[in-house]
Design an enzyme around this catalytic site. Structure first.
Site, PDB file in Angstrom:
ATOM      1  N   TYR A   1       0.879  -1.172   0.000  1.00  0.00           N
ATOM      2  CA  TYR A   1       0.000   0.000   0.000  1.00  0.00           C
ATOM      3  C   TYR A   1       0.917   1.222   0.000  1.00  0.00           C
ATOM      4  CZ  TYR A   1      -4.130   2.684   1.548  1.00  0.00           C
ATOM      5  OH  TYR A   1      -5.161   3.586   1.654  1.00  0.00           O
TER       6      TYR A   1
ATOM      7  N   ARG B   1      -6.579  10.309 -10.693  1.00  0.00           N
ATOM      8  CA  ARG B   1      -5.936  11.016  -9.553  1.00  0.00           C
ATOM      9  C   ARG B   1      -5.390   9.944  -8.619  1.00  0.00           C
ATOM     10  NH1 ARG B   1      -5.778  10.210  -4.858  1.00  0.00           N
ATOM     11  NH2 ARG B   1      -7.616  10.989  -3.791  1.00  0.00           N
TER      12      ARG B   1
ATOM     13  N   LYS C   1      -5.882  -1.898  -2.376  1.00  0.00           N
ATOM     14  CA  LYS C   1      -7.016  -1.694  -1.449  1.00  0.00           C
ATOM     15  C   LYS C   1      -7.735  -3.014  -1.195  1.00  0.00           C
ATOM     16  CE  LYS C   1      -7.124   3.039  -1.192  1.00  0.00           C
ATOM     17  NZ  LYS C   1      -7.360   3.962  -0.092  1.00  0.00           N
TER      18      LYS C   1
ATOM     19  N   GLU D   1     -12.584   4.963  -6.110  1.00  0.00           N
ATOM     20  CA  GLU D   1     -11.252   5.279  -5.578  1.00  0.00           C
ATOM     21  C   GLU D   1     -10.437   6.081  -6.575  1.00  0.00           C
ATOM     22  OE1 GLU D   1     -10.258   3.935  -2.373  1.00  0.00           O
ATOM     23  OE2 GLU D   1      -8.736   5.479  -2.671  1.00  0.00           O
ATOM     24  N   ASP D   2      -9.857   7.145  -6.103  1.00  0.00           N
ATOM     25  CA  ASP D   2      -8.885   7.935  -6.871  1.00  0.00           C
ATOM     26  C   ASP D   2      -9.410   8.413  -8.229  1.00  0.00           C
ATOM     27  OD1 ASP D   2      -7.403   7.528  -4.633  1.00  0.00           O
ATOM     28  OD2 ASP D   2      -5.641   6.731  -5.633  1.00  0.00           O
TER      29      ASP D   2
ATOM     30  N   ASP E   1     -14.225   6.491  -1.319  1.00  0.00           N
ATOM     31  CA  ASP E   1     -13.255   6.351  -0.237  1.00  0.00           C
ATOM     32  C   ASP E   1     -12.492   7.639   0.028  1.00  0.00           C
ATOM     33  OD1 ASP E   1     -11.696   4.944   1.635  1.00  0.00           O
ATOM     34  OD2 ASP E   1     -10.139   4.597   0.138  1.00  0.00           O
ATOM     35  N   ASP E   2     -12.103   8.351  -1.031  1.00  0.00           N
ATOM     36  CA  ASP E   2     -11.300   9.565  -0.848  1.00  0.00           C
ATOM     37  C   ASP E   2     -12.116  10.672  -0.182  1.00  0.00           C
ATOM     38  OD1 ASP E   2      -8.842   8.644  -2.244  1.00  0.00           O
ATOM     39  OD2 ASP E   2     -10.293   8.392  -3.848  1.00  0.00           O
TER      40      ASP E   2
ATOM     41  N   ASN F   1      -0.414  11.537   0.022  1.00  0.00           N
ATOM     42  CA  ASN F   1       0.357  10.337  -0.299  1.00  0.00           C
ATOM     43  C   ASN F   1       0.941  10.474  -1.697  1.00  0.00           C
ATOM     44  OD1 ASN F   1      -0.433   8.921   2.085  1.00  0.00           O
ATOM     45  ND2 ASN F   1      -2.443   8.624   1.165  1.00  0.00           N
TER      46      ASN F   1
END
Ligand SMILES: NC(=O)C1=CN([C@@H]2O[C@H](COP(=O)(O)OP(=O)(O)OC[C@H]3O[C@@H](n4cnc5c(N)ncnc54)[C@H](OP(=O)(O)O)[C@@H]3O)[C@@H](O)[C@H]2O)C=CC1
Ligand SMILES: CC(=O)C(=O)O
Ligand SMILES: [Mg+2]
Length: 536
Positions: A93, A146, A164, A235-236, A258-259, A397
């Site tokens: 991760y 992203r 994930k 996600e992202d 999630d973000d 991150n």
């Protein structure tokens, strides 16, 4: 599950035990002669795995070794990951997964997950039907636009859903056969990727607008038809799409972002816990954000709910939250304010970031910019000047993109900061005192939320579930953890954390009438019984 024999059994990652097969099993399954003499139990196998990881010369080599192990022996991979989570998580991760995504096309070995491109329009149901499992419960999907703070990585972003999903299995005990990573490979605007001869994705500019939206619509509908029990984790995605999909599907599909929501819950939990150190009342806090994207916007929305739960009305709650963007403090009547942030653009004078801190005196500073070093020495010193214990959460991150490193935060605040960061930092020794900064990462939240949603078959995933998850996470932090400056529990407790969050989520689903199964009175035992243990 069809029981395999011989070489086919040894080569099946879900069924193999490799050198751990007993003499009887070797006889029974036609394995005699196919394995060396010694029967190595899982402890011995783990020792060998750890030795192999540690002898790799770089983190990306360790990542490659671990992914190869996953392809070889699923149970050994997850047993090792669970038992050595602090060592393995940063490898599968963040931060290493960031490097793995950048290198994805070059280190690619074996396909994992499902890829959907614009050429599959009209056929997405067929593609989902090609997946070898039918009882899918957790889907993590990205379009790679992203990826962490690394930007548009196109199909290389598949490393994120894979990572994930590994966390869902290790941290919350979702069964591997029930998980599916998905890449919505709609092209990339990253020209250097498209020009890389080894690039594996759809090598065209991104599709957008209605064409893009209708592909995502088709995907969501196909999932609902083929995998009606699945939870979709977005996600992202780039912020506008992330918010758009949450608004579009959040009330009709079992999904969350999630973000936006997972990050909101983990950050809120950190802020709740920080109050146990600062002795401040949560409802008295003033909070400032650097960045106005999906993470910061999502946190602010959940913070409003949390302040309201603590007795403030919505206007009072919004008044506690301040945003700074590239142009400085976001204030009313200023140009360039994003729609989602308007409620937090208060009537106030224009200030740059540093002056905004001096003037507004936030108790908590949260960074979600994806840009390294945006919490400069001046900023940290100013926070430390106005607070005995400034709370600084640098969410970005991977590590190379963090707003501020742990050592800088502790040094510049003379050891008074309460610090958390999206990617892990090692403990910091400052004089006599050892600080163990905690990792403020949605990994503390989404596995537990997913487990809870599955346990009670919640029709929808609601904000109240994330509020409950934040409270559950904050409540689990021990005094011992707090004494070394950590606002989150040790990662070693991650399965206990996920299970506790899952129970809290079930309770919310029950109270909101969202459950689709009858739940036993003893929710704790029930949820625990669902958790996969990767034992032979
Ligand atoms: N720890 C965790 O659990 C999580 C961490 N993250 C991390 O947070 C970061 C941001 O994610 P996300 O919000 O989704 O990304 P977005 O792209 O949606 O948001 C980033 C925001 O930062 C702003 N920004 C960039 N540079 C500066 C600067 N120098 N000064 C002020 N603002 C700046 C951008 O402004 P503009 O709009 O003008 O470009 C944008 O508003 C990423 O690195 C991600 O990895 C995200 C989710 C979870
Ligand atoms: C942790 C996470 O979801 C991110 O950085 O995007
Ligand atoms: Mg993310």
């Amino acid at each position: 599950m069809k029981i395999l024999r011989g070489k086919a059994l040894l080569d099946d990652p879900a069924q193999t035990k490799s050198t751990a097969f007993t003499r009887d099993e070797r006889d029974k399954y036609g394995l005699r002669g196919l394995l060396p003499y010694d029967i190595a139990d899982v402890e011995k196998q783990k020792e060998r795995v750890l030795g192999n990881i540690r002898r790799q010369s770089s983190d990306i080599e360790k990542y490659i070794f671990l992914i190869t192990l996953l392809e070889r022996n699923q149970r050994l991979f997850y047993r090792t990951m669970i038992d050595h989570i602090e060592e393995i998580m940063p490898l599968v991760y963040t931060p290493t997964v960031g490097e793995a995504c950048k290198e994805f096309a070059h280190i690619f070995r074996k396909p994992q997950g499902l890829y959907i491109t614009p050429e599959d329009r009209g056929d997405i149901k067929l593609l989902l039907g090609n997946w070898p499992e039918t009882d899918i419960r957790i889907i993590v999907v990205t379009d790679g636009e992203r990826i962490l703070g690394l930007g548009d990585l196109g199909a290389n972003g598949m490393g994120i859903p894979i990572g994930k999903i590994a966390l869902y299995i290790a941290c919350a005990g979702i069964h591997p056969a029930q998980c599916m990573p998905v890449m919505l490979d709609v092209g990339t605007n990253n020209v250097s990727l498209r020009e890389d001869p080894l690039y594996l994705g759809y090598p065209f500019p991104r599709i957008n607008g209605v064409v893009y939206q209708s592909l995502v619509d088709e995907f969501v509908k196909a999932v609902q038809l083929l995998f009606p029990n699945a939870l979709i984790q977005f996600e992202d995605f780039l912020a506008p799409n992330a918010f758009e999909f949450l608004d579009r599907y959040g009330k009709q599909a079992r999904c969350f972002n999630d973000d936006i929501q997972g990050t909101a819950a983990v950050t809120l939990a950190g802020v709740y816990t920080s109050c146990r150190i600062t002795r401040k009342k949560f409802s008295d806090l003033t909070i400032m954000f650097l960045g106005t994207g999906s993470a910061a916007g999502g946190i602010a929305e959940l913070m409003v709910d949390a302040f309201c739960a603590a007795g403030l009305n919505k206007k009072e709650a919004q008044a506690r939250l301040w945003f700074v963007d590239r142009k400085g403090l976001v204030v009313a009547n200023r140009e360039g304010i994003k729609p989602r942030i308007e409620a937090f653009a208060h009537k106030y004078g224009r200030h740059n970031f540093l002056d905004a801190i001096s003037s507004i005196k936030p108790d908590v500073l949260i960074g979600a910019t994806g840009v390294a070093g945006t919490f400069t020495e001046d900023i940290v010193r100013k926070m430390a000047e106005i607070n005995e214990h400034p709370v600084i959460i640098a969410l970005s991150n991977p590590t190379s993109h963090t707003e501020c490193t742990a050592i800088d935060a502790y040094t510049w605040s003379d050891g008074r900061v309460i610090f958390a960061s999206g990617s892990p930092f090692k403990a910091v020794q400052l004089g006599e005192k050892l600080f163990k900064p905690a990792q403020g990462n949605n990994a503390y939240i989404f596995p537990g939320v997913g487990l809870g949603v599955q346990a009670c078959a919640a029709r929808l995933v609601t904000q109240s579930m994330f509020l409950a998850a934040a409270e559950a996470l904050a409540n689990i932090v021990s005094e011992e953890e707090i004494s070394v400056g950590a606002v989150y529990p040790s990662l070693k407790r991650i399965r206990e954390v996920s299970y506790t969050i899952a129970v809290a989520v079930c309770r919310v689903a029950l109270s909101e009438g969202l459950t689709e199964v009858d739940l036993p009175d003893d929710l704790e035992t029930y949820v625990e019984s669902l958790m996969y243990q990767p034992d032979y």
